[in-house]
Design a protein around this motif. Structure first.
Motif, PDB file in Angstrom:
ATOM      1  N   LEU A   2       1.100  -1.211  -0.051  1.00  0.00           N
ATOM      2  CA  LEU A   2      -0.161   0.224  -0.284  1.00  0.00           C
ATOM      3  C   LEU A   2       0.697   1.331  -0.181  1.00  0.00           C
ATOM      4  O   LEU A   2       0.224   2.522   0.029  1.00  0.00           O
ATOM      5  CB  LEU A   2      -1.200  -0.334   1.048  1.00  0.00           C
ATOM      6  CG  LEU A   2      -1.855  -1.295   1.401  1.00  0.00           C
ATOM      7  CD1 LEU A   2      -2.618  -0.539   2.572  1.00  0.00           C
ATOM      8  CD2 LEU A   2      -2.602  -1.288   0.280  1.00  0.00           C
ATOM      9  N   ARG A   3       1.629   0.846   0.401  1.00  0.00           N
ATOM     10  CA  ARG A   3       2.806   2.589  -0.029  1.00  0.00           C
ATOM     11  C   ARG A   3       2.911   2.929  -1.327  1.00  0.00           C
ATOM     12  O   ARG A   3       3.130   4.076  -1.073  1.00  0.00           O
ATOM     13  CB  ARG A   3       4.388   2.336   0.383  1.00  0.00           C
ATOM     14  CG  ARG A   3       5.882   3.045   0.655  1.00  0.00           C
ATOM     15  CD  ARG A   3       6.865   2.418   0.998  1.00  0.00           C
ATOM     16  NE  ARG A   3       7.662   3.446   1.237  1.00  0.00           N
ATOM     17  CZ  ARG A   3       8.396   4.686   2.543  1.00  0.00           C
ATOM     18  NH1 ARG A   3       7.200   3.960   3.182  1.00  0.00           N
ATOM     19  NH2 ARG A   3       8.642   5.308   2.282  1.00  0.00           N
ATOM     20  N   ARG A   4       2.650   2.409  -2.320  1.00  0.00           N
ATOM     21  CA  ARG A   4       2.666   2.820  -3.834  1.00  0.00           C
ATOM     22  C   ARG A   4       1.698   3.511  -3.859  1.00  0.00           C
ATOM     23  O   ARG A   4       1.437   5.321  -4.411  1.00  0.00           O
ATOM     24  CB  ARG A   4       2.893   2.154  -4.540  1.00  0.00           C
ATOM     25  CG  ARG A   4       1.344   1.113  -4.392  1.00  0.00           C
ATOM     26  CD  ARG A   4       1.670   0.218  -5.821  1.00  0.00           C
ATOM     27  NE  ARG A   4       2.660  -0.948  -5.687  1.00  0.00           N
ATOM     28  CZ  ARG A   4       2.906  -2.002  -6.643  1.00  0.00           C
ATOM     29  NH1 ARG A   4       2.463  -1.785  -7.624  1.00  0.00           N
ATOM     30  NH2 ARG A   4       3.669  -2.898  -5.943  1.00  0.00           N
TER      31      ARG A   4
ATOM     32  N   ALA B   7       1.781  13.489   1.881  1.00  0.00           N
ATOM     33  CA  ALA B   7       1.806  12.707   3.369  1.00  0.00           C
ATOM     34  C   ALA B   7       3.216  11.947   3.522  1.00  0.00           C
ATOM     35  O   ALA B   7       3.282  12.002   4.757  1.00  0.00           O
ATOM     36  CB  ALA B   7       0.323  12.192   3.352  1.00  0.00           C
ATOM     37  N   LEU B   8       3.200  11.532   2.815  1.00  0.00           N
ATOM     38  CA  LEU B   8       3.693  10.454   2.561  1.00  0.00           C
ATOM     39  C   LEU B   8       5.672  11.158   3.441  1.00  0.00           C
ATOM     40  O   LEU B   8       6.476  10.833   4.187  1.00  0.00           O
ATOM     41  CB  LEU B   8       4.668   9.421   1.851  1.00  0.00           C
ATOM     42  CG  LEU B   8       5.222   8.264   1.774  1.00  0.00           C
ATOM     43  CD1 LEU B   8       5.421   7.470   3.039  1.00  0.00           C
ATOM     44  CD2 LEU B   8       5.989   7.833   0.264  1.00  0.00           C
ATOM     45  N   ARG B   9       6.267  12.517   2.695  1.00  0.00           N
ATOM     46  CA  ARG B   9       7.267  12.608   2.999  1.00  0.00           C
ATOM     47  C   ARG B   9       7.201  13.431   4.047  1.00  0.00           C
ATOM     48  O   ARG B   9       8.290  13.870   4.272  1.00  0.00           O
ATOM     49  CB  ARG B   9       6.699  14.340   1.752  1.00  0.00           C
ATOM     50  CG  ARG B   9       8.278  14.680   1.692  1.00  0.00           C
ATOM     51  CD  ARG B   9       8.469  16.027   0.221  1.00  0.00           C
ATOM     52  NE  ARG B   9       6.951  17.286   0.781  1.00  0.00           N
ATOM     53  CZ  ARG B   9       7.324  18.108   2.067  1.00  0.00           C
ATOM     54  NH1 ARG B   9       8.464  18.069   2.187  1.00  0.00           N
ATOM     55  NH2 ARG B   9       6.074  18.982   1.661  1.00  0.00           N
TER      56      ARG B   9
ATOM     57  N   GLN C  31      -5.857  14.844   3.032  1.00  0.00           N
ATOM     58  CA  GLN C  31      -4.594  14.722   2.497  1.00  0.00           C
ATOM     59  C   GLN C  31      -4.667  14.017   1.839  1.00  0.00           C
ATOM     60  O   GLN C  31      -3.649  13.629   0.956  1.00  0.00           O
ATOM     61  CB  GLN C  31      -4.342  14.232   4.007  1.00  0.00           C
ATOM     62  CG  GLN C  31      -3.921  15.058   5.600  1.00  0.00           C
ATOM     63  CD  GLN C  31      -2.217  16.236   5.089  1.00  0.00           C
ATOM     64  OE1 GLN C  31      -2.087  16.200   4.205  1.00  0.00           O
ATOM     65  NE2 GLN C  31      -2.542  17.077   5.997  1.00  0.00           N
ATOM     66  N   GLY C  32      -5.869  13.542   1.031  1.00  0.00           N
ATOM     67  CA  GLY C  32      -5.812  12.848  -0.032  1.00  0.00           C
ATOM     68  C   GLY C  32      -5.871  11.265  -0.158  1.00  0.00           C
ATOM     69  O   GLY C  32      -5.587  10.287  -0.657  1.00  0.00           O
TER      70      GLY C  32
ATOM     71  N   ILE D   1     -14.248  -1.232   3.080  1.00  0.00           N
ATOM     72  CA  ILE D   1     -13.293  -1.697   3.150  1.00  0.00           C
ATOM     73  C   ILE D   1     -12.287  -0.445   3.990  1.00  0.00           C
ATOM     74  O   ILE D   1     -12.859   0.920   3.303  1.00  0.00           O
ATOM     75  CB  ILE D   1     -12.004  -2.023   1.807  1.00  0.00           C
ATOM     76  CG1 ILE D   1     -13.432  -2.923   0.951  1.00  0.00           C
ATOM     77  CG2 ILE D   1     -10.721  -2.500   1.921  1.00  0.00           C
ATOM     78  CD1 ILE D   1     -12.565  -2.928  -1.116  1.00  0.00           C
ATOM     79  N   THR D   2     -11.707  -1.246   4.798  1.00  0.00           N
ATOM     80  CA  THR D   2     -10.916   0.139   5.772  1.00  0.00           C
ATOM     81  C   THR D   2      -9.054  -0.106   5.477  1.00  0.00           C
ATOM     82  O   THR D   2      -9.013  -1.220   5.353  1.00  0.00           O
ATOM     83  CB  THR D   2     -11.425  -0.020   7.231  1.00  0.00           C
ATOM     84  OG1 THR D   2     -12.249  -0.082   7.817  1.00  0.00           O
ATOM     85  CG2 THR D   2     -10.429   1.082   7.731  1.00  0.00           C
ATOM     86  N   VAL D   3      -8.854   1.245   4.679  1.00  0.00           N
ATOM     87  CA  VAL D   3      -7.466   0.902   4.044  1.00  0.00           C
ATOM     88  C   VAL D   3      -6.614   2.138   5.263  1.00  0.00           C
ATOM     89  O   VAL D   3      -7.312   3.263   5.434  1.00  0.00           O
ATOM     90  CB  VAL D   3      -7.280   1.163   2.415  1.00  0.00           C
ATOM     91  CG1 VAL D   3      -6.012   0.935   1.934  1.00  0.00           C
ATOM     92  CG2 VAL D   3      -8.157   0.503   1.690  1.00  0.00           C
ATOM     93  N   ARG D   4      -5.620   1.143   5.507  1.00  0.00           N
ATOM     94  CA  ARG D   4      -4.870   1.665   6.299  1.00  0.00           C
ATOM     95  C   ARG D   4      -2.753   1.991   5.644  1.00  0.00           C
ATOM     96  O   ARG D   4      -2.435   0.978   4.954  1.00  0.00           O
ATOM     97  CB  ARG D   4      -4.163   1.283   7.679  1.00  0.00           C
ATOM     98  CG  ARG D   4      -6.011   0.829   8.622  1.00  0.00           C
ATOM     99  CD  ARG D   4      -5.861   0.374   9.766  1.00  0.00           C
ATOM    100  NE  ARG D   4      -6.733   0.451  11.219  1.00  0.00           N
ATOM    101  CZ  ARG D   4      -7.841  -0.250  10.667  1.00  0.00           C
ATOM    102  NH1 ARG D   4      -7.641  -1.459   9.508  1.00  0.00           N
ATOM    103  NH2 ARG D   4      -8.612  -0.116  11.610  1.00  0.00           N
ATOM    104  N   PHE D   5      -3.113   3.238   5.704  1.00  0.00           N
ATOM    105  CA  PHE D   5      -2.071   3.834   4.850  1.00  0.00           C
ATOM    106  C   PHE D   5      -0.650   3.782   6.169  1.00  0.00           C
ATOM    107  O   PHE D   5      -1.199   5.283   7.094  1.00  0.00           O
ATOM    108  CB  PHE D   5      -2.033   4.890   3.654  1.00  0.00           C
ATOM    109  CG  PHE D   5      -2.900   4.852   3.398  1.00  0.00           C
ATOM    110  CD1 PHE D   5      -2.337   4.170   1.688  1.00  0.00           C
ATOM    111  CD2 PHE D   5      -4.375   4.814   2.695  1.00  0.00           C
ATOM    112  CE1 PHE D   5      -3.503   4.016   0.937  1.00  0.00           C
ATOM    113  CE2 PHE D   5      -5.229   4.611   1.763  1.00  0.00           C
ATOM    114  CZ  PHE D   5      -4.785   4.396   1.140  1.00  0.00           C
ATOM    115  N   GLY D   6       0.484   3.506   6.392  1.00  0.00           N
ATOM    116  CA  GLY D   6       1.237   3.602   7.128  1.00  0.00           C
ATOM    117  C   GLY D   6       1.465   2.443   8.757  1.00  0.00           C
ATOM    118  O   GLY D   6       0.499   2.424   8.889  1.00  0.00           O
ATOM    119  N   ARG D   7       2.219   2.810   9.255  1.00  0.00           N
ATOM    120  CA  ARG D   7       2.673   2.559  10.514  1.00  0.00           C
ATOM    121  C   ARG D   7       1.151   2.740  11.936  1.00  0.00           C
ATOM    122  O   ARG D   7       0.784   1.545  12.673  1.00  0.00           O
ATOM    123  CB  ARG D   7       3.789   1.936  11.141  1.00  0.00           C
ATOM    124  CG  ARG D   7       4.522   1.214  10.778  1.00  0.00           C
ATOM    125  CD  ARG D   7       5.850   1.290  10.714  1.00  0.00           C
ATOM    126  NE  ARG D   7       6.608   0.028  10.089  1.00  0.00           N
ATOM    127  CZ  ARG D   7       7.991  -0.179  10.132  1.00  0.00           C
ATOM    128  NH1 ARG D   7       8.937   0.282  11.505  1.00  0.00           N
ATOM    129  NH2 ARG D   7       8.579  -1.090   8.680  1.00  0.00           N
TER     130      ARG D   7
END
Length: 250
Positions: free
Chosen positions: A166-168, A174-176, A208-209, A241-247
């Motif tokens: 999911l990192r891509r 937000a990732l930066r 944050q998109g 669906i619940t999609v989680r980005f990041g730890r």
């Protein structure tokens, strides 16, 4: 024949003439000796001429003009108008996450109870009377149309991506900044297990998109088997669906 008269040499050579003749003889002898010496000596090579140097004369450029005198200091301290007060943009507080959309199961409407007996009021039309009772045995199998539904099963998750995949889809800004987020999306399940017609139910943090990223991840990475009713696909049931980005995603 003509005969010259005899000349007396003594009368011809006077003392002055004798002296000049002696000088002439001496000079002649000296020159003869010099010529004899020069004839015996070898000629020396000619002396080499000194090298020739070309000298070009030019006029130096005129000196630069003197610098202008320094300007007098201005009495006005300058600085312009006072600076406007700064504004601090504070992001709005995150909204409370909306609970996932769960479709309510369809229930069959209760059938009206059959009332048998004497009507409380009289009517012009004949009423239904209580018939006789009897006993008997019989069997039968049949199917009929009605508002009720048969056996029903919900959607089944066939494929779910790992957090690293999911990192891509993580929003770049937000990732930066190291911001984690969560998106809840609702999608229709096609017969080939692919999701489409997705919509965002909620995203945290907002703005944050993460909502658009959750839809892109759901369509590309998730696969579901549609719900079934009596062995037939039920496309009215949507997958939430619940999609989680990041730890550190909530």
């Amino acid at each position: 024949m003509w005969h010259l008269p005899p000349v007396k040499i003594r009368s011809f050579l006077t003392r002055d003439r004798q002296r000049k003749a002696g000088v002439f003889v001496v000079v002649l002898a000296v020159h003869a000796g010099l010529f004899a010496v020069m004839a015996r000596t070898t000629a020396s090579p000619p002396m080499a001429l000194p090298p020739v140097f070309e000298v070009e004369l030019f006029r130096p450029p005129p000196p630069p003009p003197p610098p202008p005198p320094p300007e007098e200091a201005s009495v006005d301290p300058g600085g312009g108008a006072p600076a406007a007060p700064s504004r601090i943009h504070v992001p709005p507080p995150p909204r409370d996450p909306t609970p996932p959309e769960v479709p309510a199961p369809r229930q069959q409407a209760p059938e009206p109870e059959l009332v048998i007996g004497v009507a409380p009021t009289s009517s012009e039309t004949p009423g239904m009377g209580q018939g006789g009772q009897g006993t008997g045995r019989g069997t039968g199998v049949g199917a009929g149309d009605g508002p009720g539904r048969g056996v029903r099963t919900g959607p089944r998750n066939l494929r779910e991506p790992r957090p690293l995949a999911l990192r891509r889809y993580h929003p770049q800004e937000a990732l930066r900044q190291g911001v984690s987020g969560t998106a809840v999306v609702s999608c229709r399940i096609r017969e080939d297990t692919v999701l489409d017609q997705c919509r965002v139910v909620s995203e945290t943090p907002a703005g944050q998109g993460f909502g658009a990223a959750g839809i892109a991840a759901a369509v590309a990475e998730y696969r579901f088997r549609p719900g079934m009713i009596d062995g037939r696909p039920d496309y009215d049931l949507r997958a939430v669906i619940t999609v989680r980005f990041g730890r550190n995603a909530p």
